[in-house]
Design an enzyme around this catalytic site. Structure first.
Site, PDB file in Angstrom:
ATOM      1  N   ARG A 168       0.348  -1.737   0.167  1.00 24.65           N
ATOM      2  CA  ARG A 168      -0.501   0.496   0.153  1.00 24.65           C
ATOM      3  C   ARG A 168       0.824   1.348   0.349  1.00 24.65           C
ATOM      4  NH1 ARG A 168      -5.460  -0.882   3.656  1.00 24.65           N
ATOM      5  NH2 ARG A 168      -6.476  -3.057   1.957  1.00 24.65           N
ATOM      6  N   ASP A 183     -15.163   8.813   9.034  1.00 23.08           N
ATOM      7  CA  ASP A 183     -14.343   7.968   8.990  1.00 23.08           C
ATOM      8  C   ASP A 183     -13.274   8.526   9.065  1.00 23.08           C
ATOM      9  OD1 ASP A 183     -14.525   5.038   7.280  1.00 23.08           O
ATOM     10  OD2 ASP A 183     -12.657   6.578   6.977  1.00 23.08           O
TER      11      ASP A 183
END
Length: 273
Positions: A32, A136
């Site tokens: 990632r 979030d």
């Protein structure tokens, strides 16, 4: 990525987000963050670790790269069935016209929009003050959630009546209609930092989030949820999560569905209030 690099990265991730990255997650972290290194034209993880310390603006990209955002409309359907079959009739009988629900890890928006689709038919805006807060940590997914535009295949598991009622076609994509979008309010929030909302909430959804935290962090978050839940509220967590040995402020009443234990709220230092 050297072991020293990985240790720095996972300590930083824990301090910033509470997310625990065990050794088995090393490959995931590598894959990632490689995207960030390529985007920044940085050649090594050692150099990137130094960059993180020197450039505060990179922290958001770092967090966004590491957070997991697996979601779907009406994921873990039993929660929405319970909401529709048990809570909706109960809420419709009460005097207060105010209804507050919080999706605390909303990802790209499928969860809060599923909540809105479940509740909207029973709580018309002309009669009810219904609001769904959706938060979030990841700013990238929040941007997608606010847009409310999804590939058509994400609607394949929806009943055709729901897809027709709440979505419209737009350039080969499916867009959430305003009747649902207007019920949801998106905000960026790190669960480890201060929470500006005051509640009380009638229901809080925190699903498939606690698995990323260690027990001390889980306890703090659950204590804060309890303080924001009404005494008659409900907490929904993920299918692989539990409050066993985490909190004694809740009773399990269904499959990963909890209700506050009457008359007790734990303070953040553990005492009763």
């Amino acid at each position: 990525m050297t072991q020293r690099d990985f240790e720095f990265i996972r300590e930083l991730a824990y301090n910033q987000t509470g997310i625990v990255l065990p050794e088995r997650k090393r490959h995931m972290v590598y894959s990632r963050l490689c995207r960030r290194l390529r985007a920044l034209r940085i050649r090594s993880f050692f150099e990137y670790c130094g960059y993180l310390q020197q450039e505060p603006d990179e922290m958001g990209h770092f967090i966004n790269a590491l957070t997991t955002n697996l979601t779907a409309f009406f994921r873990e359907k039993h929660h929405f069935h319970y909401l529709r079959d048990h809570l909706v009739p109960k809420w419709r009988q009460r005097r207060s016209r105010r209804l507050r629900v919080w999706s605390s890890a909303c990802s790209t928006g499928e969860e809060p929009y599923s909540l809105a689709m479940t509740l909207e038919p029973f709580f018309p805006r002309s009669q009810w003050d219904l609001k769904i807060l959706a938060t979030d940590l990841d700013t990238n997914v929040l941007t997608k959630a606010e847009a409310g535009i999804y590939p058509p295949e994400t609607l394949e598991n929806l009943p055709p009546t729901l897809a027709e009622q709440y979505f419209t076609a737009q350039g080969g994509m499916a867009k959430v209609k305003d009747s649902v979008r207007d019920l949801v309010f998106f905000r960026q929030l790190n669960l480890l930092e201060s929470w500006p909302m005051q509640g009380p909430f009638d229901a809080i959804f925190c699903r498939n989030v606690l698995i990323y935290f260690d027990n001390p962090t889980k306890k703090k978050i659950i204590q804060k949820f309890r303080q924001l839940l009404s005494d008659d509220g409900y907490l929904f967590i993920g299918h692989s999560e539990t409050l066993h040995l985490i909190s004694d402020d809740f009773d399990l009443i269904g499959q990963t569905i909890y209700k506050p234990r009457t008359g007790s709220i734990s303070g953040l230092n553990g005492e009763r209030k």
